[in-house]
Design a protein around this motif. Structure first.
Motif, PDB file in Angstrom:
ATOM      1  N   UNK A  40       0.814  -1.225   0.000  1.00 47.63           N
ATOM      2  CA  UNK A  40       0.000   0.000   0.000  1.00 47.63           C
ATOM      3  C   UNK A  40       0.849   1.278   0.000  1.00 47.63           C
ATOM      4  N   UNK A  41       2.008   1.242   0.654  1.00 46.58           N
ATOM      5  CA  UNK A  41       2.877   2.421   0.674  1.00 46.58           C
ATOM      6  C   UNK A  41       3.365   2.747  -0.726  1.00 46.58           C
ATOM      7  N   UNK A  42       3.725   1.720  -1.491  1.00 51.04           N
ATOM      8  CA  UNK A  42       4.191   1.943  -2.861  1.00 51.04           C
ATOM      9  C   UNK A  42       3.036   2.345  -3.782  1.00 51.04           C
ATOM     10  N   UNK A  43       1.847   1.846  -3.499  1.00 46.94           N
ATOM     11  CA  UNK A  43       0.665   2.253  -4.271  1.00 46.94           C
ATOM     12  C   UNK A  43       0.356   3.730  -4.007  1.00 46.94           C
ATOM     13  N   UNK A  44       0.463   4.155  -2.751  1.00 46.33           N
ATOM     14  CA  UNK A  44       0.236   5.564  -2.409  1.00 46.33           C
ATOM     15  C   UNK A  44       1.234   6.443  -3.145  1.00 46.33           C
ATOM     16  N   UNK A  45       2.509   6.046  -3.141  1.00 49.92           N
ATOM     17  CA  UNK A  45       3.531   6.804  -3.856  1.00 49.92           C
ATOM     18  C   UNK A  45       3.192   6.896  -5.342  1.00 49.92           C
ATOM     19  N   UNK A  46       2.752   5.791  -5.913  1.00 55.48           N
ATOM     20  CA  UNK A  46       2.421   5.760  -7.344  1.00 55.48           C
ATOM     21  C   UNK A  46       1.236   6.654  -7.666  1.00 55.48           C
ATOM     22  N   UNK A  47       0.197   6.588  -6.862  1.00 55.39           N
ATOM     23  CA  UNK A  47      -0.991   7.417  -7.093  1.00 55.39           C
ATOM     24  C   UNK A  47      -0.649   8.896  -6.918  1.00 55.39           C
ATOM     25  N   UNK A  48       0.133   9.212  -5.882  1.00 54.18           N
ATOM     26  CA  UNK A  48       0.519  10.609  -5.660  1.00 54.18           C
ATOM     27  C   UNK A  48       1.344  11.133  -6.829  1.00 54.18           C
ATOM     28  N   UNK A  49       2.231  10.304  -7.386  1.00 53.05           N
ATOM     29  CA  UNK A  49       3.032  10.710  -8.544  1.00 53.05           C
ATOM     30  C   UNK A  49       2.143  10.944  -9.759  1.00 53.05           C
ATOM     31  N   UNK A  50       1.170  10.085  -9.951  1.00 54.91           N
ATOM     32  CA  UNK A  50       0.254  10.226 -11.080  1.00 54.91           C
ATOM     33  C   UNK A  50      -0.594  11.491 -10.944  1.00 54.91           C
ATOM     34  N   UNK A  51      -1.103  11.751  -9.756  1.00 52.42           N
ATOM     35  CA  UNK A  51      -1.916  12.944  -9.521  1.00 52.42           C
ATOM     36  C   UNK A  51      -1.078  14.199  -9.728  1.00 52.42           C
ATOM     37  N   UNK A  52       0.153  14.174  -9.242  1.00 54.76           N
ATOM     38  CA  UNK A  52       1.042  15.321  -9.410  1.00 54.76           C
ATOM     39  C   UNK A  52       1.337  15.568 -10.882  1.00 54.76           C
ATOM     40  N   UNK A  53       1.588  14.502 -11.639  1.00 57.05           N
ATOM     41  CA  UNK A  53       1.832  14.651 -13.079  1.00 57.05           C
ATOM     42  C   UNK A  53       0.586  15.176 -13.786  1.00 57.05           C
ATOM     43  N   UNK A  54      -0.581  14.771 -13.333  1.00 54.94           N
ATOM     44  CA  UNK A  54      -1.830  15.239 -13.916  1.00 54.94           C
ATOM     45  C   UNK A  54      -1.990  16.750 -13.758  1.00 54.94           C
ATOM     46  N   UNK A  55      -1.392  17.295 -12.692  1.00 55.34           N
ATOM     47  CA  UNK A  55      -1.449  18.735 -12.459  1.00 55.34           C
ATOM     48  C   UNK A  55      -0.818  19.539 -13.574  1.00 55.34           C
ATOM     49  N   UNK A  56       0.213  18.978 -14.223  1.00 66.00           N
ATOM     50  CA  UNK A  56       0.847  19.700 -15.336  1.00 66.00           C
ATOM     51  C   UNK A  56      -0.064  19.734 -16.554  1.00 66.00           C
ATOM     52  N   UNK A  57      -0.995  18.803 -16.627  1.00 63.88           N
ATOM     53  CA  UNK A  57      -1.968  18.788 -17.728  1.00 63.88           C
ATOM     54  C   UNK A  57      -3.120  19.743 -17.429  1.00 63.88           C
ATOM     55  N   UNK A  58      -3.611  19.721 -16.198  1.00 65.41           N
ATOM     56  CA  UNK A  58      -4.767  20.542 -15.830  1.00 65.41           C
ATOM     57  C   UNK A  58      -4.441  22.026 -15.710  1.00 65.41           C
TER      58      UNK A  58
END
Length: 156
Positions: free
Chosen positions: A8-26
């Motif tokens: 779950x810790x690695x999943x949280x890191x992955x989701x947070x990275x994806x959300x952060x990358x999405x910010x550059x699109x939005x």
């Protein structure tokens, strides 16, 4: 020490990275008169690099802390705690808050290494400097290999 909490810790890191990358699109960045909005491929690539580098840095920090600086916190324990702590990185969806989440993660890392790893401030600073040195060396190696590959391709 709970091995089942590592996933779950690695999943949280992955989701947070994806959300952060999405910010550059939005939220496109504006430099002078130029507006840059990341495309879908840019977001996916940025998220993938962020996930791989995030996991690599967590494991490298845990390993160096445990093996070189004799931290009382195991490598997996460190990755587990810091993986959960990266949840604050979802603030990166707003580019202006990315630096705040980075600073917060650094503060959490120092507290974790000091309190749970029983490391002194000097050792923590040396660990951070060693990591920076390793990341710069890796970056230079990647640039050197990339340039060498490009130059080799140009010669034929």
């Amino acid at each position: 020490k709970d091995a089942s909490a590592l996933k779950p810790a690695l999943v949280i890191l992955s989701i947070a990275s994806l959300v952060s990358a999405l910010g550059t699109f939005l939220f496109p960045s504006v430099v002078g008169l130029v507006t840059y909005r990341s495309g879908v491929i840019d977001v996916v690539l940025q998220a993938a690099i962020s996930i791989v580098m995030g996991i690599a840095v967590l494991y490298a920090t845990g390993y160096l802390a445990e093996q070189i600086f004799h931290s009382k916190l195991s490598m997996n324990g460190y990755v587990n705690i810091m993986g959960h702590a990266t949840l604050v990185s979802v603030l990166g969806i707003f580019p202006a808050l990315s630096s705040i989440s980075g600073i917060w993660t650094l503060i959490v890392m120092c507290v974790v290494l000091h309190r749970l790893g029983k490391m002194q401030a000097g050792s923590i600073i040396l660990l951070i400097l060693l990591e920076i040195l390793l990341l710069v060396a890796l970056g230079m190696l990647l640039v050197f290999v990339g340039m060498g590959t490009g130059m080799g391709g140009m010669m034929f």
